[in-house]
Structure formats: structure tokens, C-alpha cells
Design an enzyme around this catalytic site. Sequence first.
Site, PDB file in Angstrom:
ATOM      1  N   ASP A  78       0.432  -1.059   0.046  1.00  0.00           N
ATOM      2  CA  ASP A  78      -0.054   0.124   0.340  1.00  0.00           C
ATOM      3  C   ASP A  78       0.535   1.218   0.178  1.00  0.00           C
ATOM      4  O   ASP A  78       2.377   1.469   0.221  1.00  0.00           O
ATOM      5  CB  ASP A  78      -0.648  -0.190   1.255  1.00  0.00           C
TER       6      ASP A  78
ATOM      7  N   ASP B  94       1.514   4.413   2.269  1.00  0.00           N
ATOM      8  CA  ASP B  94       0.640   4.653   3.312  1.00  0.00           C
ATOM      9  C   ASP B  94      -0.076   6.221   3.041  1.00  0.00           C
ATOM     10  O   ASP B  94      -0.189   6.619   2.710  1.00  0.00           O
ATOM     11  CB  ASP B  94       1.949   4.613   4.517  1.00  0.00           C
TER      12      ASP B  94
HETATM   13  N1  ADE Z   1       2.291  -2.795   6.677  1.00  0.00           N
HETATM   14  C1  ADE Z   1       2.183  -3.321   5.561  1.00  0.00           C
HETATM   15  N2  ADE Z   1       1.801  -1.840   5.252  1.00  0.00           N
HETATM   16  C2  ADE Z   1       1.982  -0.954   6.345  1.00  0.00           C
HETATM   17  C3  ADE Z   1       2.007   0.381   6.520  1.00  0.00           C
HETATM   18  N3  ADE Z   1       0.925   1.583   5.900  1.00  0.00           N
HETATM   19  N4  ADE Z   1       1.985   0.808   8.311  1.00  0.00           N
HETATM   20  C4  ADE Z   1       2.955  -0.067   8.628  1.00  0.00           C
HETATM   21  N5  ADE Z   1       2.846  -1.247   8.591  1.00  0.00           N
HETATM   22  C5  ADE Z   1       2.157  -1.822   7.159  1.00  0.00           C
END
Ligand code: ADE
Length: 289
Positions: free
Chosen positions: A225, A227
Site C-alpha cells: 500500500d 501509506d
Molecule cells: N504494513 C503494511 N503496510 C503498512 C503500513 N502502511 N504501515 C505500517 N505497516 C504496514
Amino acid sequence: SLPNTYEGSVAIAVIGGTGLRELPGFTQVASLSVSTPWGNPSSPITILHHECKHNGKVVAVAFLSRHGAHHQIAPHEVPARANIAALRSIGVRSIVAFSAVGSLQEEIKPRDFVIPDQVIDRTKGVRPWTFFEGGVVAHVPFGDPFDEGMAKVVRECGHSLEGDGVVLHDRGTLVCMEGPQFSTRAESKMYRSWGGSVINMSALPEAKLAREAEIAYQMICMSTDYDCWHDSADVTVEMVMGNMKSNAENARRFVTSVLDALASDEHADLVNAKHLAGGIKFGVSTPQA
Ligand code: ADE
């Protein structure tokens, strides 16, 4: 069911993260329930036999699922000391650890792989993070938190799969945050300003404990993803799981290629962490008799 003992030596381990609870396509020969002075590891340790495609040699590989066999262990509850101690107790000297990560950079797209070379510790002190306590003091160098020898092998393997749908970023700074909640937008933007490339909840204390145990350790990050700094939809568990699932076949091919490389004779010293042996004693101070 599989035997609970294994006679041979096992120098190499794979730690699976979210979405990688097992390694399909490998021959399982044992399932070890190991207990340690730091408690039980996240799951039984599966011993796999892998036939090296370069020399036909069969190597034993230990596999451990970081979040448990049923993904029931939250990031802040992972028994990292037991995991590392259990692997070390069966002979493991080198670890390739997988982790789902969020991307902090536009060019690291969901499903890309990143081989990080730096870590920023944003865990909050709730996880036991050292084997040395109760009067035993050791200071371990951690300027380079991952093993460069392992990193080199892993990068070469990743690049060899590039025509085949694997996108690999050779370096990066991994922010390891406390979970289980994801970051706020302000935090996410701050991590970008710090030079963060990707973010997860699992690299620490695992990498620190591996260093203390004189185990060569490298993490392979799989972006699931962007963040929440990014304009696209905020990260959700469904997003992380969905992208992990679509990337599982790439992860399997990646780990196969890494095991083929590590099993070759030229890497025998690396997988046995010959370069780390004895390194820790110079930092240890115990009460004088
Ligand atoms: N693991 C997978 N995506 C994450 C995210 N955006 N923040 C922290 N840990 C994650």
C-alpha cells in the site's frame, strides 16, 4: 503428521510475514516444537528440504511464521526473542525475513519489492529488544542493521526475476513503527521528511536480536500500500492482504531463487555467518570473579 525431530544441520531460515504463513511447493520433512528460556516461538519451526537448482544439493531450511500458524499474533506481541533463540538453537546462522510494508515514496508501487539497508526505530519500548540483561551487558554494532553479504545475494536473485514481473528496489530506509494502528497522516509525512522509503511493524527487534545472536539477517519487503501520506485511499487491512495475496507467487519464486543461491558452495561461509562469529565477545562485560 511430521516428525518433531531433525538430525541434520539447518543453517538457513526463512521468516514469513503477513501473507506468507507457509512456503508452498517445498518438501516438509519435520515440524519442530522448540521451547527457549524466552518462551515459545510464534509457531512450530517447519524444516523443508530444498534441492539447489545449481548443484543438485539438498539443503535443509527452517521456516517460521512470524504472526503464528493462523496469523493470530499482533506485531507488538511477536515473541521475537523466542523466535531468534529457537532458530539459533537448531543451528540457524542466516535468515531471510519477509515483511509486508507500506510505501513512503511514489516510485515504490504496491507489489514492488524493496531490500532495505537502513532502519529507523519507531517502536515504543513495549517489545523486549535484547538478550542481554540481568547483569550481562553487551553493546552490539548496528550501524548497518542488515547483512551486506546476504543483501547482495538477495538483490541479485530479485533482479534475475525482473523480466518475470518482479520489480525490485535495491536499497531503502525502513521505518519500523509500533502497531497495531497504522500511522497518522502527520506521522507519515514526517517519515517521508526523514528519508523513509517504506514502513512496517516487524523489522525490530527481530533484526537487533539476530545481530546479538551473530546471525546474518536480511529483510525482503513487499509493498502492499501507499501509506496514508498519499492521495490514494488510506491503507486498510484488506489492501495489505489483497496485495500480499496477488504477490504470493512472486514471493515464492523470489525465495526459491534465494535458496538456490544460498545453497551453492560459494556461499557456505556466508550462510554459516563465519564473518560474524565471535564478534560479540568484545562488547560483553560480566562481573569479574
Ligand atoms: N504494513 C503494511 N503496510 C503498512 C503500513 N502502511 N504501515 C505500517 N505497516 C504496514
